[in-house]
Write a protein that holds these residues in place. Structure first.
Motif, mmCIF file in Angstrom:
data_model
loop_
_atom_site.group_PDB
_atom_site.id
_atom_site.type_symbol
_atom_site.label_atom_id
_atom_site.label_comp_id
_atom_site.label_asym_id
_atom_site.label_seq_id
_atom_site.Cartn_x
_atom_site.Cartn_y
_atom_site.Cartn_z
ATOM 1 N N ALA A 91 0.823 -1.207 0.000
ATOM 2 C CA ALA A 91 0.000 0.000 0.000
ATOM 3 C C ALA A 91 0.862 1.264 0.000
ATOM 4 O O ALA A 91 0.520 2.251 -0.636
ATOM 5 N N ALA A 92 2.002 1.221 0.699
ATOM 6 C CA ALA A 92 2.904 2.376 0.775
ATOM 7 C C ALA A 92 4.297 1.879 1.129
ATOM 8 O O ALA A 92 4.441 0.853 1.795
ATOM 9 N N PRO A 93 5.339 2.611 0.717
ATOM 10 C CA PRO A 93 6.693 2.231 1.139
ATOM 11 C C PRO A 93 6.872 2.543 2.626
ATOM 12 O O PRO A 93 6.076 3.281 3.212
ATOM 13 N N LEU A 94 7.917 1.987 3.224
ATOM 14 C CA LEU A 94 8.182 2.212 4.648
ATOM 15 C C LEU A 94 9.685 2.328 4.853
ATOM 16 O O LEU A 94 10.460 1.562 4.268
ATOM 17 N N ALA A 95 10.098 3.273 5.697
ATOM 18 C CA ALA A 95 11.521 3.476 5.980
ATOM 19 C C ALA A 95 11.894 2.840 7.308
ATOM 20 O O ALA A 95 11.130 2.899 8.271
ATOM 21 N N THR A 96 13.073 2.231 7.339
ATOM 22 C CA THR A 96 13.627 1.773 8.606
ATOM 23 C C THR A 96 14.072 3.013 9.384
ATOM 24 O O THR A 96 14.260 4.088 8.820
ATOM 25 N N LEU A 97 14.252 2.850 10.686
ATOM 26 C CA LEU A 97 14.585 3.987 11.538
ATOM 27 C C LEU A 97 16.063 4.336 11.456
ATOM 28 O O LEU A 97 16.892 3.509 11.072
ATOM 29 N N LEU A 98 16.372 5.552 11.853
ATOM 30 C CA LEU A 98 17.731 6.076 11.766
ATOM 31 C C LEU A 98 18.683 5.392 12.734
ATOM 32 O O LEU A 98 19.815 5.108 12.400
ATOM 33 N N GLY A 99 18.267 5.129 13.934
ATOM 34 C CA GLY A 99 19.168 4.533 14.929
ATOM 35 C C GLY A 99 19.837 5.610 15.752
ATOM 36 O O GLY A 99 19.390 6.752 15.815
ATOM 37 N N GLU A 100 20.930 5.265 16.377
ATOM 38 C CA GLU A 100 21.629 6.194 17.251
ATOM 39 C C GLU A 100 22.385 7.235 16.440
ATOM 40 O O GLU A 100 22.960 6.926 15.411
ATOM 41 N N ALA A 101 22.392 8.457 16.951
ATOM 42 C CA ALA A 101 23.167 9.524 16.328
ATOM 43 C C ALA A 101 24.585 9.490 16.882
ATOM 44 O O ALA A 101 24.787 9.292 18.075
ATOM 45 N N VAL A 102 25.563 9.663 16.032
ATOM 46 C CA VAL A 102 26.962 9.683 16.443
ATOM 47 C C VAL A 102 27.501 11.077 16.153
ATOM 48 O O VAL A 102 27.368 11.585 15.044
ATOM 49 N N VAL A 103 28.105 11.674 17.172
ATOM 50 C CA VAL A 103 28.643 13.017 17.029
ATOM 51 C C VAL A 103 30.157 12.932 16.912
ATOM 52 O O VAL A 103 30.819 12.308 17.737
ATOM 53 N N ASP A 104 30.683 13.549 15.895
ATOM 54 C CA ASP A 104 32.126 13.615 15.705
ATOM 55 C C ASP A 104 32.550 15.025 16.088
ATOM 56 O O ASP A 104 32.250 15.980 15.385
ATOM 57 N N GLY A 105 33.228 15.186 17.221
ATOM 58 C CA GLY A 105 33.604 16.507 17.709
ATOM 59 C C GLY A 105 32.974 16.746 19.059
ATOM 60 O O GLY A 105 32.921 15.860 19.898
ATOM 61 N N SER A 106 32.436 17.924 19.265
ATOM 62 C CA SER A 106 31.857 18.230 20.572
ATOM 63 C C SER A 106 30.478 18.838 20.413
ATOM 64 O O SER A 106 30.140 19.395 19.373
ATOM 65 N N VAL A 107 29.714 18.731 21.467
ATOM 66 C CA VAL A 107 28.382 19.311 21.518
ATOM 67 C C VAL A 107 28.346 20.211 22.738
ATOM 68 O O VAL A 107 28.749 19.803 23.831
ATOM 69 N N ILE A 108 27.893 21.431 22.567
ATOM 70 C CA ILE A 108 27.805 22.372 23.687
ATOM 71 C C ILE A 108 26.344 22.527 24.050
ATOM 72 O O ILE A 108 25.509 22.880 23.203
#
Length: 118
Positions: A91-108
């Protein structure tokens, strides 16, 4: 054919043979998926083998790429090939989920000043 409840590497597939299966000996579901941008259809395999020809069937497609849109199709295969069906699209396409986000560097993360209440 409906694809539902996505995870990072798969989702469930629900299908129903309908009345066509009543005359079909050796009924088998041929459920296939195709990732967006690909021309290749891949069989989901034994996880989508029909347990019965009556009522809705539920199976699991796993081992898929995360954050990917998938198109689905299925057909009914019978011992008598004349009774086998053409492919029916999901009936419609479906996307798998993104999963965990990985940060390269720093987050303030800064604390916001409290809001003065009157």
């Amino acid at each position: 054919l409906e694809m539902l409840v996505p995870s990072t590497n798969g989702f469930f597939i629900q299908f129903d043979f309908g009345e066509t299966a009543l005359c079909c000996r050796g009924a088998q579901a041929d459920v296939q998926l195709r990732a967006e941008g690909s021309d290749n259809w891949t069989s989901v395999g034994s996880s989508c083998e029909a347990k019965s020809t009556k009522g809705p069937q539920l199976c699991n497609a796993s081992g898929l790429e995360q954050d990917t849109l998938y198109y689905g199709r299925m057909r009914l295969l019978c011992d008598n090939e004349d009774l086998s069906t053409d492919f029916i699209d999901a009936a419609a396409p479906l996307a798998t989920l993104l999963g965990e986000a990985v940060v390269d560097g720093s987050v303030i993360v800064e604390e916001e000043a409290p809001i003065a209440r009157r």
